[in-house]
Scaffold this motif. Structure first.
Motif, PDB file in Angstrom:
ATOM      1  N   LEU A  82       0.806  -1.190   0.054  1.00  0.00           N
ATOM      2  CA  LEU A  82      -0.067   0.003  -0.117  1.00  0.00           C
ATOM      3  C   LEU A  82       0.789   1.184   0.107  1.00  0.00           C
ATOM      4  CD1 LEU A  82      -2.756  -1.027   2.632  1.00  0.00           C
ATOM      5  CD2 LEU A  82      -2.939  -0.629   0.090  1.00  0.00           C
ATOM      6  N   ARG A  83       1.839   1.098   0.678  1.00  0.00           N
ATOM      7  CA  ARG A  83       3.036   2.356   0.619  1.00  0.00           C
ATOM      8  C   ARG A  83       3.427   2.581  -0.655  1.00  0.00           C
ATOM      9  NH1 ARG A  83       8.282   2.802   0.793  1.00  0.00           N
ATOM     10  NH2 ARG A  83       9.255   4.716   1.468  1.00  0.00           N
ATOM     11  N   ALA A 136      -5.100  13.279  -6.735  1.00  0.00           N
ATOM     12  CA  ALA A 136      -5.552  14.031  -5.714  1.00  0.00           C
ATOM     13  C   ALA A 136      -5.653  13.245  -4.420  1.00  0.00           C
ATOM     14  CB  ALA A 136      -6.923  14.461  -6.040  1.00  0.00           C
ATOM     15  N   LEU A 137      -5.139  14.001  -3.456  1.00  0.00           N
ATOM     16  CA  LEU A 137      -4.943  13.375  -2.129  1.00  0.00           C
ATOM     17  C   LEU A 137      -6.337  12.520  -1.515  1.00  0.00           C
ATOM     18  CD1 LEU A 137      -2.843  16.030  -0.116  1.00  0.00           C
ATOM     19  CD2 LEU A 137      -2.380  13.605  -0.809  1.00  0.00           C
ATOM     20  N   PRO A 138      -7.436  13.343  -1.735  1.00  0.00           N
ATOM     21  CA  PRO A 138      -8.826  12.373  -1.386  1.00  0.00           C
ATOM     22  C   PRO A 138      -8.940  11.213  -2.116  1.00  0.00           C
ATOM     23  CG  PRO A 138      -9.297  14.890  -1.723  1.00  0.00           C
ATOM     24  CD  PRO A 138      -7.984  14.473  -1.942  1.00  0.00           C
ATOM     25  N   VAL A 139      -8.608  11.153  -3.338  1.00  0.00           N
ATOM     26  CA  VAL A 139      -8.764  10.017  -4.324  1.00  0.00           C
ATOM     27  C   VAL A 139      -7.672   8.852  -3.789  1.00  0.00           C
ATOM     28  CG1 VAL A 139      -8.183   9.098  -6.582  1.00  0.00           C
ATOM     29  CG2 VAL A 139      -9.407  11.461  -6.165  1.00  0.00           C
ATOM     30  N   ILE A 140      -6.545   9.217  -3.358  1.00  0.00           N
ATOM     31  CA  ILE A 140      -5.576   8.190  -2.884  1.00  0.00           C
ATOM     32  C   ILE A 140      -6.002   7.584  -1.630  1.00  0.00           C
ATOM     33  CG2 ILE A 140      -3.300   7.969  -1.980  1.00  0.00           C
ATOM     34  CD1 ILE A 140      -2.453  10.256  -3.978  1.00  0.00           C
ATOM     35  N   LYS A 141      -6.634   8.636  -0.666  1.00  0.00           N
ATOM     36  CA  LYS A 141      -6.934   8.007   0.782  1.00  0.00           C
ATOM     37  C   LYS A 141      -8.219   7.111   0.432  1.00  0.00           C
ATOM     38  CE  LYS A 141      -9.013   9.735   5.094  1.00  0.00           C
ATOM     39  NZ  LYS A 141      -9.366  11.203   5.664  1.00  0.00           N
ATOM     40  N   ASP A 142      -9.173   7.310  -0.426  1.00  0.00           N
ATOM     41  CA  ASP A 142     -10.235   6.424  -0.362  1.00  0.00           C
ATOM     42  C   ASP A 142      -9.772   5.239  -1.195  1.00  0.00           C
ATOM     43  OD1 ASP A 142     -11.955   8.266   0.720  1.00  0.00           O
ATOM     44  OD2 ASP A 142     -12.965   8.792  -1.036  1.00  0.00           O
ATOM     45  N   LEU A 143      -9.117   5.251  -2.173  1.00  0.00           N
ATOM     46  CA  LEU A 143      -8.405   4.243  -2.856  1.00  0.00           C
ATOM     47  C   LEU A 143      -7.730   3.209  -2.034  1.00  0.00           C
ATOM     48  CD1 LEU A 143      -8.201   2.802  -5.699  1.00  0.00           C
ATOM     49  CD2 LEU A 143      -5.905   4.021  -6.078  1.00  0.00           C
ATOM     50  N   LEU A 144      -6.718   3.823  -1.199  1.00  0.00           N
ATOM     51  CA  LEU A 144      -6.077   2.723  -0.410  1.00  0.00           C
ATOM     52  C   LEU A 144      -6.922   2.237   0.755  1.00  0.00           C
ATOM     53  CD1 LEU A 144      -2.797   4.702   0.055  1.00  0.00           C
ATOM     54  CD2 LEU A 144      -3.171   2.797  -1.450  1.00  0.00           C
ATOM     55  N   ALA A 145      -7.819   3.045   1.302  1.00  0.00           N
ATOM     56  CA  ALA A 145      -8.688   2.483   2.340  1.00  0.00           C
ATOM     57  C   ALA A 145      -9.692   1.291   1.804  1.00  0.00           C
ATOM     58  CB  ALA A 145      -9.448   3.720   2.835  1.00  0.00           C
ATOM     59  N   ASN A 146     -10.109   1.314   0.556  1.00  0.00           N
ATOM     60  CA  ASN A 146     -10.793   0.104  -0.059  1.00  0.00           C
ATOM     61  C   ASN A 146      -9.977  -0.930  -0.431  1.00  0.00           C
ATOM     62  OD1 ASN A 146     -13.030   1.852  -0.105  1.00  0.00           O
ATOM     63  ND2 ASN A 146     -12.832   2.704  -2.311  1.00  0.00           N
ATOM     64  N   VAL A 191      -3.813  -8.576  -6.853  1.00  0.00           N
ATOM     65  CA  VAL A 191      -3.976  -7.725  -8.049  1.00  0.00           C
ATOM     66  C   VAL A 191      -5.254  -7.315  -8.611  1.00  0.00           C
ATOM     67  CG1 VAL A 191      -3.120  -7.798 -10.470  1.00  0.00           C
ATOM     68  CG2 VAL A 191      -1.408  -8.766  -8.788  1.00  0.00           C
ATOM     69  N   GLY A 192      -6.102  -8.417  -8.699  1.00  0.00           N
ATOM     70  CA  GLY A 192      -7.580  -8.043  -9.026  1.00  0.00           C
ATOM     71  C   GLY A 192      -8.255  -7.083  -8.335  1.00  0.00           C
ATOM     72  N   ILE A 193      -8.064  -6.883  -7.045  1.00  0.00           N
ATOM     73  CA  ILE A 193      -8.630  -6.002  -6.189  1.00  0.00           C
ATOM     74  C   ILE A 193      -8.191  -4.915  -6.593  1.00  0.00           C
ATOM     75  CG2 ILE A 193      -8.584  -5.119  -3.762  1.00  0.00           C
ATOM     76  CD1 ILE A 193      -8.792  -8.061  -2.854  1.00  0.00           C
ATOM     77  N   VAL A 194      -6.730  -4.440  -6.865  1.00  0.00           N
ATOM     78  CA  VAL A 194      -6.290  -3.200  -6.986  1.00  0.00           C
ATOM     79  C   VAL A 194      -6.656  -2.805  -8.236  1.00  0.00           C
ATOM     80  CG1 VAL A 194      -3.994  -1.964  -7.594  1.00  0.00           C
ATOM     81  CG2 VAL A 194      -4.040  -3.703  -5.758  1.00  0.00           C
ATOM     82  N   LYS A 195      -6.866  -3.520  -9.333  1.00  0.00           N
ATOM     83  CA  LYS A 195      -7.435  -3.173 -10.793  1.00  0.00           C
ATOM     84  C   LYS A 195      -8.918  -2.905 -10.425  1.00  0.00           C
ATOM     85  CE  LYS A 195      -8.265  -5.238 -15.369  1.00  0.00           C
ATOM     86  NZ  LYS A 195      -9.495  -4.927 -15.196  1.00  0.00           N
ATOM     87  N   ASP A 196      -9.705  -3.667  -9.842  1.00  0.00           N
ATOM     88  CA  ASP A 196     -11.083  -3.428  -9.437  1.00  0.00           C
ATOM     89  C   ASP A 196     -11.290  -1.946  -9.064  1.00  0.00           C
ATOM     90  OD1 ASP A 196     -11.865  -5.670 -10.941  1.00  0.00           O
ATOM     91  OD2 ASP A 196     -12.078  -6.526  -9.017  1.00  0.00           O
ATOM     92  N   GLU A 197     -10.236  -1.716  -7.962  1.00  0.00           N
ATOM     93  CA  GLU A 197     -10.550  -0.468  -7.276  1.00  0.00           C
ATOM     94  C   GLU A 197     -10.212   0.832  -7.878  1.00  0.00           C
ATOM     95  OE1 GLU A 197     -12.416  -0.093  -4.383  1.00  0.00           O
ATOM     96  OE2 GLU A 197     -12.714  -2.035  -4.535  1.00  0.00           O
ATOM     97  N   LEU A 198      -9.263   0.877  -8.678  1.00  0.00           N
ATOM     98  CA  LEU A 198      -8.747   1.723  -9.628  1.00  0.00           C
ATOM     99  C   LEU A 198      -9.763   2.078 -10.612  1.00  0.00           C
ATOM    100  CD1 LEU A 198      -4.960   0.973 -10.821  1.00  0.00           C
ATOM    101  CD2 LEU A 198      -5.755   2.829  -9.521  1.00  0.00           C
ATOM    102  N   ALA A 199     -10.289   1.111 -11.099  1.00  0.00           N
ATOM    103  CA  ALA A 199     -11.582   1.239 -12.154  1.00  0.00           C
ATOM    104  C   ALA A 199     -12.843   1.628 -11.355  1.00  0.00           C
ATOM    105  CB  ALA A 199     -12.042  -0.216 -12.619  1.00  0.00           C
TER     106      ALA A 199
END
Length: 463
Positions: free
Chosen positions: A31-32, A44-54, A75-83
């Motif tokens: 995550l780091r 944007a920082l709010p986007v990063i915060k929500d993305l990492l939390a999810n 990897v699938g989770i990271v892809k889905d959350e980016l989308a």
């Protein structure tokens, strides 16, 4: 596109794929790295915060922990959350090409944006997309009475797009121009009217008042904001400021092919609440793609976009000509004119850089070591050499002896050695093509894969 973000996240993905077991420790490290990659990309920082939390919530969930391949699952989770971030968190809705045209024709689309964002060119690109994919009859008009060159520019690019242009003049009022264009569109049965509004060097009260008045009077079915991806976070802030005054229905992000950070693509929906509907991916008139969050997420993670290559092929390859070529090859024929046509089709698909950009990271590793500009120049040089030949010489390369080669080299502005090199590459390609006639297609494809798509052509292009 998005090179730095893709490289950084690609390394993270490679690391976590190999994890046999996920723990608080290695998940925190992953995550780091993702956080640093997103910060570098100007997300944007709010986007990063929500993305990492999810991602964290799902990474430590039961489905991943108990998975036989937790790294792959993550990897699938990271892809889905980016989308999900790019589509606004609503996985049931994707904005890819979803323009609302359900109205009594003409469907009026109002285009807004700052000067220099590529708005006028985007109007023509959108016209081209509507004609090609939606089979619409499209009319464009400029209400930019402050910049005479804008009216002429729209006329030129509209012609390139194959749409029709409604004449306007700087002596007229914008609202009068727009109403006249709507009346013309109704009388001549146009499906869509694209209105190119005036751009400014910055957001100012006069601009916002004028365009808000236009919107109120015209009641467009779509109001699209065109913004330059190179602005990074400023692009998102500008879109947000416009949306506060103008009820935007979508954002078009231009020059994404030149944006190495990618922050705007990831942030625009989350921050503005306005869907990202199209992205400009090249300077060509057909260089506008409907935005697809899942496919964009895959490309950001270095997974490539093979579907995009297939779509480019469908768009640019003449199937009838391809069938003729296959029949010709089966009879043992493949000449220099055919060779040139294959090169031209590749260039029509966006060239080598565009194709490599859509390949998965592992497949594109060899290309990363290649000077793409030099490769593109080599392709142009090859075309120039063939163009300097007579039709008979293209059909019968065996006629090309020393005197003819000197004439061809002079006509193409190259050395005779370049002509010889092209002929060697052609002969190797011809040898491979002849195997079609012998029913050895499968074996040939295997050889091409083993040799990196053919040493003969490859050496010429990537020399």
């Amino acid at each position: 596109m998005l090179e730095n973000l893709t490289d950084r996240l690609g390394r993270v993905v490679k690391t976590i794929r190999g994890q046999a077991r996920l723990t608080e420790s290695n998940t925190a490290e992953m995550l780091r790295e993702i956080r640093l990659a997103l910060l570098e990309a100007d997300v944007a920082l709010p986007v990063i915060k929500d993305l990492l939390a999810n991602i964290k919530e799902k990474a430590l969930g039961e489905d991943v922990i108990t998975s036989l391949t937790p790294g792959q699952a993550l990897v699938g989770i990271v892809k889905d959350e980016l989308a999900n971030i790019m589509r606004g968190g609503n996985s049931a809705f994707d904005t890819a090409g979803q323009l609302n045209l359900a109205t009594q024709p003409p469907a009026v689309i109002l285009m807004a944006g700052l000067q220099g964002a590529g708005k006028t060119t985007t109007v023509a690109k959108l016209a081209k997309w509507l004609i090609r994919t939606q089979k619409k009859k499209v009319l464009t008009v400029s209400v930019d009475v402050y910049r005479p060159a804008a009216i002429e520019q729209l006329k030129t690019v509209t012609a390139q797009a194959g749409a029709e242009w409604f004449a306007s003049d700087i002596s007229q009022k914008p609202i009068d121009i727009a109403n006249a264009a709507i009346d013309w569109a109704k009388k001549h049965y146009f499906d869509v009217l694209l209105i190119d509004t005036a751009g400014r060097l910055g957001i100012d009260e006069a601009m916002m008042t004028e365009i808000a008045g236009l919107h109120k009077a015209l009641k467009p079915i779509e109001t699209l904001f065109v913004v330059d991806a190179m602005l990074g976070q400023d692009a998102v802030n500008t879109a947000k400021a416009f949306h506060a005054t103008l009820p935007l229905t979508g954002v078009v992000l231009t020059k994404l092919d030149g944006d190495s950070r990618g922050g705007a693509a990831l942030s625009v929906r989350h921050i503005t609440g306005v869907p990202l509907k199209f992205v400009g991916v090249s300077e060509k008139i057909d260089g506008l793609d409907p935005f697809d969050a899942d496919r964009m997420a895959g490309r950001i993670l270095g997974m490539g976009d093979i579907l995009a290559i297939v779509e480019e092929a469908q768009k640019n390859v003449d199937l009838k000509e391809a069938e003729k070529l296959v029949a010709k090859i089966k009879k043992g024929g493949f000449d220099l004119s055919d060779f040139r046509n294959q090169i031209t089709q590749m260039r029509n698909m966006g060239g080598l850089s565009s194709l490599m950009d859509k390949l998965p990271a592992q497949m594109a590793q060899a290309a990363a070591k290649t000077d793409m500009n030099a490769a593109e120049k080599n392709i142009k040089r090859m075309q120039g050499i063939i163009d300097s030949m007579t039709p008979l010489e293209r059909a019968k390369p065996e006629l090309l002896k020393a005197s003819r080669k000197r004439r061809i080299a002079a006509g193409a502005g190259v050395q005779v050695q370049e002509v010889n090199r092209l002929l060697n590459q052609f002969e190797q390609m011809q040898t491979m093509m002849k195997q079609f006639s012998g029913g050895k297609m499968a074996r040939m494809m295997g050889q091409m894969a083993a040799k990196g798509m053919g040493k003969g052509l490859g050496k010429g292009l990537f020399k």
